[in-house]
Scaffold this motif. Structure first.
Motif, short mmCIF file in Angstrom:
data_model
loop_
_atom_site.label_atom_id
_atom_site.label_comp_id
_atom_site.label_asym_id
_atom_site.label_seq_id
_atom_site.Cartn_x
_atom_site.Cartn_y
_atom_site.Cartn_z
N THR A 3 26.14 37.33 9.04
CA THR A 3 27.38 38.08 8.79
C THR A 3 28.61 37.17 8.95
O THR A 3 29.68 37.51 8.48
CB THR A 3 27.52 39.27 9.76
OG1 THR A 3 27.33 38.81 11.10
CG2 THR A 3 26.51 40.36 9.46
N SER A 4 28.44 36.03 9.61
CA SER A 4 29.57 35.11 9.78
C SER A 4 29.73 34.16 8.59
O SER A 4 30.76 33.50 8.45
CB SER A 4 29.38 34.26 11.04
OG SER A 4 29.20 35.07 12.18
N VAL A 5 28.69 34.08 7.75
CA VAL A 5 28.75 33.16 6.60
C VAL A 5 28.45 33.92 5.30
O VAL A 5 27.97 33.34 4.32
CB VAL A 5 27.75 31.98 6.74
CG1 VAL A 5 28.14 31.09 7.91
CG2 VAL A 5 26.31 32.47 6.92
N GLY A 6 28.75 35.23 5.29
CA GLY A 6 28.33 36.09 4.19
C GLY A 6 29.12 35.97 2.89
O GLY A 6 28.78 36.62 1.90
N SER A 7 30.20 35.16 2.85
CA SER A 7 30.97 34.99 1.61
C SER A 7 31.69 33.64 1.69
O SER A 7 31.80 33.06 2.77
CB SER A 7 32.03 36.11 1.49
OG SER A 7 33.04 35.91 2.48
N PRO A 8 32.22 33.15 0.55
CA PRO A 8 32.95 31.88 0.60
C PRO A 8 34.15 31.95 1.57
O PRO A 8 34.41 30.98 2.30
CB PRO A 8 33.44 31.70 -0.84
CG PRO A 8 32.47 32.48 -1.67
CD PRO A 8 32.04 33.64 -0.82
N GLU A 9 34.81 33.10 1.62
CA GLU A 9 35.95 33.25 2.54
C GLU A 9 35.49 33.13 3.99
O GLU A 9 36.15 32.50 4.82
CB GLU A 9 36.63 34.62 2.35
CG GLU A 9 37.29 34.84 0.99
CD GLU A 9 36.30 35.02 -0.16
OE1 GLU A 9 35.18 35.54 0.07
OE2 GLU A 9 36.64 34.62 -1.31
N LEU A 10 34.37 33.76 4.28
CA LEU A 10 33.85 33.71 5.65
C LEU A 10 33.41 32.29 6.01
O LEU A 10 33.59 31.83 7.14
CB LEU A 10 32.70 34.69 5.82
CG LEU A 10 33.11 36.17 5.85
CD1 LEU A 10 31.90 37.08 5.72
CD2 LEU A 10 33.89 36.49 7.12
#
Ligand code: ASP
Ligand code: MG
Length: 404
Positions: free
Chosen positions: A11-18
């Motif tokens: 959940t901490s790396v779930g998107s480019p923004e994250l």
């Protein structure tokens, strides 16, 4: 200057923004002058997606090939994070498990780490790089890709911290630490600033699923200070360490519970040597794990024998038990799969008498009937009817003054 291993969950790396957010956090740590090794999970949902893909091909994917596909999730995030760091002017390098020789046994889908060659990582750190390592995966002695079981990135991080003799292993996740109990059940639950490995193992195995249990065992074995903290809020999190004599310990650190229990009883079995073994043998042979075991004091020549299993195994265990009971000439078999287990956990209870009576009194005041009891050095567990779970946990939280 310290060496820190940081692990960021799905959940901490779930998107480019994250991932950009994680890069900023790594940079912030590094700007304090510390060396950082980062372990990442796959993007949230990705491991499930890969599993579903495999199962769309065949309902029983071969374990070796499943590992080949599952390991790709983490390979994506290591590269993205390394790029994000480099885009911010920070030298970084990504590695798969195999590339840094995370050597495991050959038990595909739940392999165990046996050795890590930390040389390559050390060289990179010396050259001023952030090292980004794929969690959850390794390689066996034949060069096959392996994975460590769900949640295995925690274990990768701890194993790396142990191999590098890191000062701390930080597990970044979507909760800000370990709580006295599940805040969804008790809104007043409090974040613990410190907890021992032993307590954490009890809390984790009983359902406080913040960390993969194996990672805590690993940390305990190699004495790696482990910290659980939030990716999204600043704060000290919860530090998990070994018990220390100087530690000011509360009697009770937390309340764990488990909704997945079921109990089975054989009534009127002959009170003779070997009977307990006869009852549990076929259960063990069927690979059913047994949790609590209680045998009553015999009144006549017979006794009652009760044990608990995971709810999913209830029907299977019941069939086996009926068969055994018949062979042993037992009077009757009964079972209940609407029970739960509630446990008080705390290394402080070793030196305090009266915890059990206080616990039983608090439950009695709520008219909660206790169906089974078991104790260990740092834990007292009771089995109660499922409908009393919330009430029981709240009553105990209150009785032991665990709120903020
Ligand atoms: N990606 C793996 C999983 O979802 C490993 C991990 O996240 O720790 O279980
Ligand atoms: Mg995880």
């Amino acid at each position: 200057m310290a060496l820190i291993v940081q692990k960021y969950g799905g959940t901490s790396v779930g998107s480019p923004e994250l991932i950009a957010n994680v890069a900023e956090k790594v940079l912030a740590r590094r700007s304090q002058g510390d060396d950082v090794v980062v372990v990442v999970s796959a993007m949230s949902g990705e491991t499930n997606r890969l599993l579903a893909l495999a199962r769309a091909i065949t309902p029983t994917p071969p374990a070796r090939e499943l590992d080949v596909i599952l390991a790709t999730g983490e390979q994506v995030t290591i590269a993205l994070l390394s790029m994000a760091l480099q885009a911010r002017g920070c030298p970084a390098c990504s590695y798969t498990g195999a590339q840094v020789h995370i050597l495991t046994d050959s038990t595909h889908n739940k392999a165990r780490i046996m050795d890590i060659d930390a040389q390559r990582i050390r060289r990179d750190l010396e050259q001023g790089r952030v090292v980004v390592v794929a969690g959850f995966q390794g390689v066996d002695e034949h060069g096959n890709i392996t994975t460590l079981g769900r949640g295995g990135s925690d274990t990768t991080a701890v194993a790396l911290a142990a191999a590098l003799a890191a000062d701390e292993c930080q597990i970044y996740t979507d909760v800000d630490g370990v709580y006295t109990t599940d805040p969804r059940v008790v809104p007043e639950a409090r974040r613990l600033s410190l907890i021992t490995y032993e307590e954490m193992l009890e809390m984790a195995s009983l359902g406080a699923k913040v960390l993969q249990i194996r990672s805590v065992e690993f940390a305990s074995k190699y004495d790696v200070p482990l910290r659980v903290l939030s990716t999204f809020e600043d704060g000290p999190g919860t530090l998990i360490v070994k018990e220390d004599e100087g530690m000011e310990q509360a009697q009770i650190s937390g309340i764990a519970f488990n909704r997945d229990e079921a109990k089975l009883t054989v009534l009127g079995v002959p009170d003779q040597p070997g009977v307990a073994g006869h009852i549990l043998g076929p259960i063990a042979d069927a690979d059913i794990e047994v949790d609590m075991i209680v045998q009553n004091v015999a009144e006549d020549a017979t006794t009652d024998f009760t044990f608990t299993v995971h709810r999913n195994d209830f029907t299977r265990a019941m069939k086996i038990l009926q068969d055994t009971a018949h062979k042993l000439g037992a009077r009757e078999v009964n079972g209940d799969d609407r029970i739960v287990k509630i446990s008080l956990v705390g290394v402080g209870m070793r030196s305090h008498a009266g915890i059990a009576s206080k616990m039983f009194r608090a439950l009695a005041e709520e008219k909660i009937n206790i169906r089974m009891i078991s104790t260990s050095e740092i834990k007292i567990s009771v089995v109660v009817d499922e409908k009393y779970l919330e009430l029981g946990v709240r009553a105990l939280h209150e009785a032991f003054g665990l709120a903020q």
